[in-house]
Design a protein around this motif. Structure first.
Motif, PDB file in Angstrom:
ATOM      1  N   LEU A 184       9.504  14.298   8.335  1.00  0.00           N
ATOM      2  CA  LEU A 184      10.020  13.464   7.795  1.00  0.00           C
ATOM      3  C   LEU A 184       9.328  12.273   9.682  1.00  0.00           C
ATOM      4  N   GLU A 185       8.051  12.754  10.731  1.00  0.00           N
ATOM      5  CA  GLU A 185       8.377  12.465  11.808  1.00  0.00           C
ATOM      6  C   GLU A 185       6.907  12.606  12.062  1.00  0.00           C
ATOM      7  N   ASP A 186       5.528  12.974  11.031  1.00  0.00           N
ATOM      8  CA  ASP A 186       4.820  12.852  11.214  1.00  0.00           C
ATOM      9  C   ASP A 186       4.431  11.364  10.307  1.00  0.00           C
ATOM     10  N   PRO A 187       3.657  10.381  10.602  1.00  0.00           N
ATOM     11  CA  PRO A 187       3.163   9.909   9.934  1.00  0.00           C
ATOM     12  C   PRO A 187       2.388   9.919   8.539  1.00  0.00           C
ATOM     13  N   CYS A 210       7.700  12.007  -1.599  1.00  0.00           N
ATOM     14  CA  CYS A 210       7.620  11.790  -2.689  1.00  0.00           C
ATOM     15  C   CYS A 210       8.195  13.365  -2.927  1.00  0.00           C
ATOM     16  N   VAL A 211       8.151  14.543  -2.372  1.00  0.00           N
ATOM     17  CA  VAL A 211       8.882  15.609  -3.208  1.00  0.00           C
ATOM     18  C   VAL A 211      10.469  15.400  -3.161  1.00  0.00           C
ATOM     19  N   ILE A 212      11.229  14.688  -2.051  1.00  0.00           N
ATOM     20  CA  ILE A 212      12.098  15.164  -2.359  1.00  0.00           C
ATOM     21  C   ILE A 212      12.885  13.908  -3.244  1.00  0.00           C
ATOM     22  N   ALA A 213      11.989  12.932  -3.493  1.00  0.00           N
ATOM     23  CA  ALA A 213      12.170  12.337  -4.813  1.00  0.00           C
ATOM     24  C   ALA A 213      11.859  12.666  -6.246  1.00  0.00           C
ATOM     25  N   LEU A 214      11.434  13.320  -5.995  1.00  0.00           N
ATOM     26  CA  LEU A 214      10.593  14.771  -7.235  1.00  0.00           C
ATOM     27  C   LEU A 214      11.965  15.552  -7.452  1.00  0.00           C
ATOM     28  N   TRP A 215      12.403  16.586  -6.627  1.00  0.00           N
ATOM     29  CA  TRP A 215      13.957  16.963  -6.551  1.00  0.00           C
ATOM     30  C   TRP A 215      14.946  16.234  -7.586  1.00  0.00           C
ATOM     31  N   GLN A 218       0.761  -1.344   0.420  1.00  0.00           N
ATOM     32  CA  GLN A 218      -0.333   0.114   0.062  1.00  0.00           C
ATOM     33  C   GLN A 218       0.680   1.195  -0.338  1.00  0.00           C
ATOM     34  N   HIS A 219       1.486   1.214   0.603  1.00  0.00           N
ATOM     35  CA  HIS A 219       2.904   2.586   0.877  1.00  0.00           C
ATOM     36  C   HIS A 219       3.850   2.732   0.112  1.00  0.00           C
ATOM     37  N   THR A 220       4.268   1.314  -1.228  1.00  0.00           N
ATOM     38  CA  THR A 220       4.742   1.470  -2.628  1.00  0.00           C
ATOM     39  C   THR A 220       3.695   2.084  -3.273  1.00  0.00           C
ATOM     40  N   LEU A 221       2.211   1.700  -3.639  1.00  0.00           N
ATOM     41  CA  LEU A 221       1.262   2.049  -4.315  1.00  0.00           C
ATOM     42  C   LEU A 221       0.902   3.458  -4.043  1.00  0.00           C
ATOM     43  N   LEU A 222       1.241   4.183  -2.599  1.00  0.00           N
ATOM     44  CA  LEU A 222       1.007   5.671  -2.747  1.00  0.00           C
ATOM     45  C   LEU A 222       2.251   6.536  -3.805  1.00  0.00           C
ATOM     46  N   LEU A 223       3.137   5.759  -3.073  1.00  0.00           N
ATOM     47  CA  LEU A 223       4.191   6.538  -3.480  1.00  0.00           C
ATOM     48  C   LEU A 223       4.419   6.208  -5.263  1.00  0.00           C
ATOM     49  N   GLY A 263      12.117   4.073   6.956  1.00  0.00           N
ATOM     50  CA  GLY A 263      10.949   2.843   6.529  1.00  0.00           C
ATOM     51  C   GLY A 263       9.799   3.258   8.006  1.00  0.00           C
ATOM     52  N   GLY A 264      10.483   4.416   8.459  1.00  0.00           N
ATOM     53  CA  GLY A 264       9.259   5.729   9.409  1.00  0.00           C
ATOM     54  C   GLY A 264       8.590   6.274   9.253  1.00  0.00           C
ATOM     55  N   PRO A 265       7.837   7.134  10.403  1.00  0.00           N
ATOM     56  CA  PRO A 265       7.932   6.702  11.132  1.00  0.00           C
ATOM     57  C   PRO A 265       6.770   5.136  11.651  1.00  0.00           C
ATOM     58  N   MET A 266       6.543   5.114  11.991  1.00  0.00           N
ATOM     59  CA  MET A 266       5.537   3.320  12.592  1.00  0.00           C
ATOM     60  C   MET A 266       5.343   3.118  11.301  1.00  0.00           C
ATOM     61  N   ASN A 267       6.191   2.839  10.288  1.00  0.00           N
ATOM     62  CA  ASN A 267       6.449   1.822   9.103  1.00  0.00           C
ATOM     63  C   ASN A 267       4.987   2.410   7.734  1.00  0.00           C
ATOM     64  N   SER A 268       5.437   4.154   8.070  1.00  0.00           N
ATOM     65  CA  SER A 268       4.187   4.712   7.627  1.00  0.00           C
ATOM     66  C   SER A 268       4.908   4.731   5.918  1.00  0.00           C
ATOM     67  N   THR A 269       5.803   4.856   6.123  1.00  0.00           N
ATOM     68  CA  THR A 269       7.087   4.919   4.023  1.00  0.00           C
ATOM     69  C   THR A 269       7.753   3.336   3.658  1.00  0.00           C
ATOM     70  N   GLN A 270       7.262   2.607   4.843  1.00  0.00           N
ATOM     71  CA  GLN A 270       7.741   1.533   4.858  1.00  0.00           C
ATOM     72  C   GLN A 270       7.803   0.667   3.191  1.00  0.00           C
ATOM     73  N   THR A 271       8.097   0.437   2.572  1.00  0.00           N
ATOM     74  CA  THR A 271       7.879  -0.021   0.689  1.00  0.00           C
ATOM     75  C   THR A 271       8.536  -0.974   0.833  1.00  0.00           C
ATOM     76  N   ILE A 272       8.035  -2.115  -0.327  1.00  0.00           N
ATOM     77  CA  ILE A 272       8.777  -3.489  -1.180  1.00  0.00           C
ATOM     78  C   ILE A 272      10.389  -3.367  -0.742  1.00  0.00           C
TER      79      ILE A 272
END
Length: 311
Positions: A167-170, A178-183, A88-93, A255-264
């Motif tokens: 980055l500390e807020d889920p 995503c913004v950093i990746a876009l840059w 789900q996180h990967t699809l969102l990203l 992958g944090g916080p609380m695994n909210s950015t843990q992709t596959i």
């Protein structure tokens, strides 16, 4: 008369020597140069992929003797809640990153296609973040978006807005990633679209201008259809980039916080190198490979069926 014609024809054949192929010596010379590089590429890509498939059918921690368990690792994929959350996180990203990178690249390329002073400097500035490594980009972004002393929160304070956790807020972490990746990646799509814009026939644009079409109408009806193959290529490329994004997440959130950015991909890293479940980690990696391959094949098949070949 006939004899003279035959002699002349024979001389003509002798005067035009046959083109010979490279021959055995030329072929061996070519393989002498290309062979070592080919072996390195095969050894570093094909062999590990095949070996990983055999590992995916075992239970192995990298130290003890591997235990062959057949297809049980693949059967567990559908019952793993952590894998479902990572998917789900990967699809969102992917949903955030791909359309944004395509739209931003097209807009920037249109701006860089104008004849203005220092245009070469501007083009270089756009492309430099893409050349920089994602690891260095993530480390730099960690300071910029730091909740305590980051530059972004300092700007928000000066304009009277409350500071954010970023980055500390889920709820915000994936958007910031995503913004950093876009840059770091928008320079690629900008260069691709810039090259495509310069290949658009000028006759079409001039004809539309003579007919009284506005600049927006020219872009929508003339330029945009010419960019469809490039858009298809960039969409597939950026989708693969989003699905395989690892180093940026590793250097920013882990992958944090609380695994909210843990992709596959990051989940595979945790399975293989932190919990030492190499067999199951290899099975998840092969699942990602199959999904990526299937998605790319479907897009290519659809594009060729519609006549818009980009590959």
């Amino acid at each position: 008369m006939t004899l003279t014609f035959a002699v002349s024809a024979g001389k003509g054949k002798e005067a035009t020597p046959r083109r010979r192929g490279p021959g055995v010596r030329g072929t061996l010379t070519g393989w002498a140069f290309a062979g070592p590089a080919t072996l390195v590429v095969v050894g570093l890509s094909l062999f590990p992929a095949v070996w990983a498939f055999f590992i995916s059918r075992t239970k192995w921690n990298g130290i003890a003797e591997p235990e062959n368990i057949g297809w049980r690792n693949y059967e567990r994929l559908a019952q793993d809640p952590d894998l479902a959350a990572a998917a789900q996180h990967t699809l969102l990203l992917t949903a955030l990153f791909v359309p944004s990178s395509i739209a931003a690249g097209m807009v920037i390329a249109t701006a860089l296609n104008q004849k203005i002073r220092l245009i070469g400097f501007y083009r270089t500035c756009i492309f430099v973040p893409y050349v920089a490594s994602a690891a260095s980009t993530g480390i730099l972004a960690g300071y910029v978006f730091n909740p305590q002393f980051g530059g972004v929160n300092e700007v928000l304070r000066r304009v009277g807005l409350p500071p954010q956790q970023f980055l500390e807020d889920p709820a915000q972490a994936m958007i910031v990633v995503c913004v950093i990746a876009l840059w770091g990646e928008v320079g690629f799509t900008s260069v691709v679209y810039l090259a495509a814009l310069q290949d658009v026939p000028r006759e079409l644009i001039e004809a539309a201008t003579v007919d009284g079409a506005s600049r927006w109408r020219i872009f929508r009806s003339v330029t945009l259809p010419q960019l469809r193959p490039v858009t298809l290529f960039a969409s597939v490329w950026q989708t693969i980039t989003a699905l395989q994004l690892f180093d940026l997440i590793y250097t920013t959130t882990r992958g944090g916080p609380m695994n909210s950015t843990q992709t596959i991909v990051y989940y595979v890293y945790e399975l293989a190198f932190q919990t030492r479940r190499l067999g199951y980690g290899a099975a998840v990696a092969y699942l990602l490979f199959a999904v990526t391959l299937l998605l790319t094949a479907l897009v290519i098949w659809r594009s060729r069926r519609s006549g818009e070949e980009a590959f």
